[in-house]
Scaffold this active site. Structure first.
Site, mmCIF file in Angstrom:
data_model
loop_
_atom_site.group_PDB
_atom_site.id
_atom_site.type_symbol
_atom_site.label_atom_id
_atom_site.label_comp_id
_atom_site.label_asym_id
_atom_site.label_seq_id
_atom_site.Cartn_x
_atom_site.Cartn_y
_atom_site.Cartn_z
ATOM 1 N N GLY A 62 -5.647 1.626 -7.841
ATOM 2 C CA GLY A 62 -6.905 2.321 -8.057
ATOM 3 C C GLY A 62 -8.148 1.462 -7.996
ATOM 4 O O GLY A 62 -9.236 1.951 -8.298
ATOM 5 N N TYR A 98 6.981 -0.664 7.616
ATOM 6 C CA TYR A 98 6.017 0.146 6.874
ATOM 7 C C TYR A 98 6.266 1.632 7.096
ATOM 8 O O TYR A 98 6.316 2.423 6.149
ATOM 9 C CB TYR A 98 4.603 -0.228 7.334
#
Length: 250
Positions: free
Chosen positions: A14, A150
């Site tokens: 965040g 990924y």
């Protein structure tokens, strides 16, 4: 009435980019947010930018001890969770021929193991009827050279949303994946291992693949996550919402 009035939300990763934009939007919509990230300085800067109704906890989602500490803070401060945005991720580029075990392990430790236990350890604090949003990627359906580890990790995230939707349905907890396309965040230049010139080339390549002709902005992703977090999406669960300017859709 604000969309998240009085809700308690946890956001991993965040301190910048999509996570920070979402934390700001959640607070604007009336939520109290707890954000976590690995770097204390960036977390404090994020908290200053958000200004109110935010708590920071330094930690790495691939560390189960750090996750325990995160949720101990949430329990002490708020007692419960209404919304979880499991956003933290790793995205280093490494072609198959030269990828190392370290590259593979780091990608899966954060994107798969970290995601799995971020959600598992949140469950005791989750209120029935809550919302879990998992940050996947449009790479989960694309073949992108250099991004195979990924992309595979993000495909796992997509399947987490399917399986957990079924596991948590009796608690009326909705689980959805959200898949960004190419987003204008610092991550491409700072976490992928690309040089500045290579990052510019990647931006040009991605832009050419996007029907809308541009990268998305973190605030556009935050708007989609807010929708999935709110009661406006009350009949949506188990989906993968692509927010990609059409990149993986046509």
């Amino acid at each position: 009435m604000k969309k998240l009035e009085g809700k308690v939300a946890v956001i991993t990763g965040g301190s910048s980019g999509i996570g920070l934009a979402t934390a700001r939007r959640f607070v604007e919509e009336g939520a109290h947010v707890v954000i976590t990230g690995r770097r204390e300085k960036e977390l404090q800067e994020a908290a200053a930018a958000i200004e109110r109704n935010v708590t920071t906890v330094v930690g790495d989602v691939s560390s189960l001890e750090d996750l325990d500490r995160l949720y101990a803070v949430v329990k002490e401060k708020h007692g419960h969770i209404d919304v979880l945005f499991a956003n933290a991720g790793a995205g280093t580029i490494a072609p198959l021929a030269v990828a190392t075990e370290g590259h593979f392990d780091q990608t899966f430790d954060v994107n798969v193991k970290g995601m799995f236990f971020t959600v598992q350890k949140a469950l005791p604090l989750f209120r029935d009827g809550g919302s879990i949003i998992l940050n996947s990627s449009v790479s989960n359906v694309l073949g992108l050279p250099g991004f195979t580890a990924y992309a595979a990790s993000k495909a796992a995230v997509r399947n987490f949303a399917r399986g957990w939707t079924m596991e948590l349905k009796d608690r009326k907890i909705r689980v959805n994946a959200m898949s960004p396309g190419a987003i204008d965040t610092p991550a491409l230049a700072t976490t992928t291992g690309l040089t500045a010139e290579q990052a510019e080339q990647a931006v040009a390549q991605f832009t050419a693949q996007i029907p809308m002709g541009r990268r998305g902005m973190p605030e556009e992703i935050a708007a989609a996550v807010t929708f999935l977090a709110s009661d406006e999406s009350s009949y949506i669960t188990g989906v993968d919402l692509a927010v990609d300017g059409g990149m993986a859709q046509v």
